[in-house]
Every structure is written in structure tokens, then in C-alpha cells.
Write a protein that holds these residues in place. Sequence first.
Motif, PDB file in Angstrom:
ATOM      1  N   LEU A 309      48.636  17.547  54.538  1.00  8.93           N
ATOM      2  CA  LEU A 309      50.024  17.120  54.683  1.00  8.93           C
ATOM      3  C   LEU A 309      50.389  15.966  53.756  1.00  8.93           C
ATOM      4  O   LEU A 309      51.537  15.506  53.776  1.00  8.93           O
ATOM      5  N   LEU A 310      49.452  15.490  52.966  1.00 12.69           N
ATOM      6  CA  LEU A 310      49.738  14.386  52.055  1.00 12.69           C
ATOM      7  C   LEU A 310      50.868  14.761  51.095  1.00 12.69           C
ATOM      8  O   LEU A 310      50.922  15.892  50.607  1.00 12.69           O
ATOM      9  N   THR A 323      46.342  28.142  50.321  1.00  9.18           N
ATOM     10  CA  THR A 323      47.507  28.165  51.208  1.00  9.18           C
ATOM     11  C   THR A 323      47.357  27.147  52.330  1.00  9.18           C
ATOM     12  O   THR A 323      46.282  27.016  52.928  1.00  9.18           O
ATOM     13  N   VAL A 324      48.429  26.444  52.632  1.00 13.29           N
ATOM     14  CA  VAL A 324      48.462  25.521  53.774  1.00 13.29           C
ATOM     15  C   VAL A 324      49.236  26.200  54.894  1.00 13.29           C
ATOM     16  O   VAL A 324      50.438  26.443  54.760  1.00 13.29           O
ATOM     17  N   PRO A 325      48.597  26.537  56.014  1.00 12.69           N
ATOM     18  CA  PRO A 325      49.306  27.207  57.110  1.00 12.69           C
ATOM     19  C   PRO A 325      50.210  26.243  57.864  1.00 12.69           C
ATOM     20  O   PRO A 325      50.168  25.023  57.649  1.00 12.69           O
ATOM     21  N   GLU A 326      51.008  26.786  58.756  1.00  7.12           N
ATOM     22  CA  GLU A 326      51.886  25.966  59.589  1.00  7.12           C
ATOM     23  C   GLU A 326      51.066  25.049  60.487  1.00  7.12           C
ATOM     24  O   GLU A 326      50.027  25.426  61.008  1.00  7.12           O
ATOM     25  N   SER A 327      51.518  23.811  60.666  1.00  8.23           N
ATOM     26  CA  SER A 327      50.866  22.814  61.531  1.00  8.23           C
ATOM     27  C   SER A 327      49.371  22.674  61.222  1.00  8.23           C
ATOM     28  O   SER A 327      48.522  22.848  62.097  1.00  8.23           O
ATOM     29  N   PRO A 328      49.024  22.334  59.984  1.00  9.75           N
ATOM     30  CA  PRO A 328      47.609  22.310  59.599  1.00  9.75           C
ATOM     31  C   PRO A 328      46.773  21.271  60.333  1.00  9.75           C
ATOM     32  O   PRO A 328      45.561  21.419  60.447  1.00  9.75           O
ATOM     33  N   ARG A 329      47.423  20.235  60.847  1.00  8.38           N
ATOM     34  CA  ARG A 329      46.671  19.203  61.567  1.00  8.38           C
ATOM     35  C   ARG A 329      46.239  19.691  62.956  1.00  8.38           C
ATOM     36  O   ARG A 329      45.240  19.236  63.503  1.00  8.38           O
ATOM     37  N   TRP A 330      46.977  20.648  63.512  1.00  8.89           N
ATOM     38  CA  TRP A 330      46.788  21.038  64.904  1.00  8.89           C
ATOM     39  C   TRP A 330      45.969  22.314  65.107  1.00  8.89           C
ATOM     40  O   TRP A 330      45.513  22.579  66.219  1.00  8.89           O
ATOM     41  N   VAL A 331      45.773  23.114  64.078  1.00  8.87           N
ATOM     42  CA  VAL A 331      45.233  24.455  64.303  1.00  8.87           C
ATOM     43  C   VAL A 331      43.811  24.435  64.851  1.00  8.87           C
ATOM     44  O   VAL A 331      43.437  25.292  65.655  1.00  8.87           O
ATOM     45  N   ASN A 332      42.993  23.471  64.462  1.00  9.54           N
ATOM     46  CA  ASN A 332      41.627  23.418  64.991  1.00  9.54           C
ATOM     47  C   ASN A 332      41.640  23.144  66.490  1.00  9.54           C
ATOM     48  O   ASN A 332      40.969  23.826  67.271  1.00  9.54           O
TER      49      ASN A 332
END
Length: 344
Positions: A309-310, A323-332
Motif C-alpha cells: 500500500l506504500l 498484482t496487488v489484490p483488494e485489501s492487501p493488508r487484511w487478506v492473510n
Amino acid sequence: MTTISNALTTDSAVLTESTEAQNSPSIAIGLDVGNGGVKLYSGMGEILMESYLYYPSDRYTSGNIGYVEYLNGDRTDLVGKHWMGGIGAYYANPVAISRTVDDRNGKVSQCLQLLLSALSQFPARAELNLKVAASVHDGKTFGSQLRQALQGCHRVKLRGKECTVNITVTNILEEGSGVAVALQQKHDFSNALLFDLGNGTAICSAFSGVQMTYREYNSNSGVESLIAAIANSELVRKVLLKPGDKHLIRAGIEKGDFTYGNDKCWTFKDAYVAEFPGWFKQGLLPFVKTTETRVPAATSVLAVGGGALLPGMQSALTQKGITVPESPRWVNAKGLYTLALRAK
């Protein structure tokens, strides 16, 4: 900044609060204790909290969010201790906080304290029975220790209210495994390549379905090294006459406006623009290149984590076909929550 929002789930019936504490149902939680932030995903809501702890000498009398007193329980090393977690720790004493990123064993030594601090943001209950699925950057080294640190019965005060927190650890997985669970219906994971760009580490994993087939991580290329470079840059030191505060640098980056605390007359954007290319070239680019032989056969190449997200990162990754998916901080954390729900 600590945030809380509602999580959507079709399993809400599992999370219905009982009027009798002894009959409290189990609550599934996906727990991602990162070097920068704690991500807690559950049917009660989502919590994002800074991975900061502060142990004050005096006890707090008010119901501060993040404040925990450990009365007794299976973590005998914590009996009698009290602490503040998250942004409240920084506000209480910015020079005395313990940051997970500063301790190689921080995810183990601080995970329970941070989880309990996060739980203090939910409405008070006399009892919480939790099914927790968690992840760690090196499962072989830290997995069993993380399980032992979390598991068990913990009698605590959360913001001054007594609560018995019973934790059953259902899964301890390598970081990124939750991503495969969360995204396998949206992206082709038959031979996927995943970059997890965290605050302390950068991790590359390969998946066949949800089965991890390859893993490599670099502990020197996380976002923290970029933050440190900005804080110590000449551009910042010329203005502040000293190195910058890493928390304020991080907060300004996450807000996207590069403001430094409450100073609206100056931003460190020029320092960010100056330091980002060098950090990407020296830290991440060599790491990406080591996986180039895997890219041509990959069915998906994705990047997740807060680092994705930087500002400027997505375009840099796109140029590399990532590719950066939607909400990348939360998917894990979301994938870990799914596994916790499935656990018996």
C-alpha cells in the motif's frame, strides 16, 4: 492508527453472545501479529492496532483502550503485570515503547499481550472462548513457541473489567498461507507466486492450491528500513535538526499526505520520494530477481501486506507484472479466520 470495523460473515450465529458466561460460544479469530501492526479478523469485528507495548510503573484507573492487567493464568510470567498496547502505548511514553519490529523474538514474546490489548476494544464480557488461527514468518523456528505463548486460560482485566479469556490455538501457519485460503477463489493458485511485503520482512512463497511449495524471506527489506532511511535522511534532519520520529513518519506515509504529526506547514514527501527508489532497488528488487525463474510458469503473481500500500508501490510492482489484490493488508488475517471457523 487503531481502527475497528464490522466483519461480515455468514457464520454470525456461531458468534451470538450467551447471557451465561459459562455457556459462551467459541469465537473464531484470525490473528496476524505483524512487525508493524496487529490484524485481528473476527465475526465481532476487525481490529488494526500498532504493534507497540508500554509497561507503565503505575496502574491506570480509567478504562483506557488497550490497557490490560494480567491477574492469573497459564502465562505465569505475566501474572501481576500490566501494560498498554497499540497507539495508547506511544501516547503514554513514545520513547519507552517496545516495538515488535525491534525484537527478533517479538512476535512470540509480545503476541498474547497484543492480542489481549486488541480484545479490550470490544464490548466487555465476563468470558471469551477463542479459537485462534495465527501465522508467523518462520514457522519452524517460532511456530511451537507462538502456540505456547497464546494457548490457555488467562484471567485479566480489560480496561478495568475482569474477563476470563480461554484460547485454543487451532492453527499456526507460515505467513501467507492465509492469503492462499482467502484468495484461491479469485485468483488462480494452481501455481501462484506470492510476495508478502511486511514492516519487518519481505517473504516470497509459492503455492499449489493452499499447499505452500516454496518459501524464502528477507529480514532486511521490510518497510521499516524505508522508514528508518527517511527518518535519518538529510532532508528530514535539516528541518527537525535531529532524526525523525519513526512512528510519525509511518503515520504520515499511511495517511498518504506525508504530514509529520500535527505539523501542517511541512511534509516529508521530498524525503520519501528521494529514499523510495533506493530502498526498492537495494532491498526488494534483488529479492524479486531471485524468483524470476518461477515467474514465467506462475499462474498468478501477487503482492500483499502493508508494504503493498506504500505510495508509488503499486505502479512499481505493476511494472514487474505483480498484482496487488483488494485489501492487501487484511487478506492473510481473513484467510486465517476462515480456518479458525472450520476448526472443530
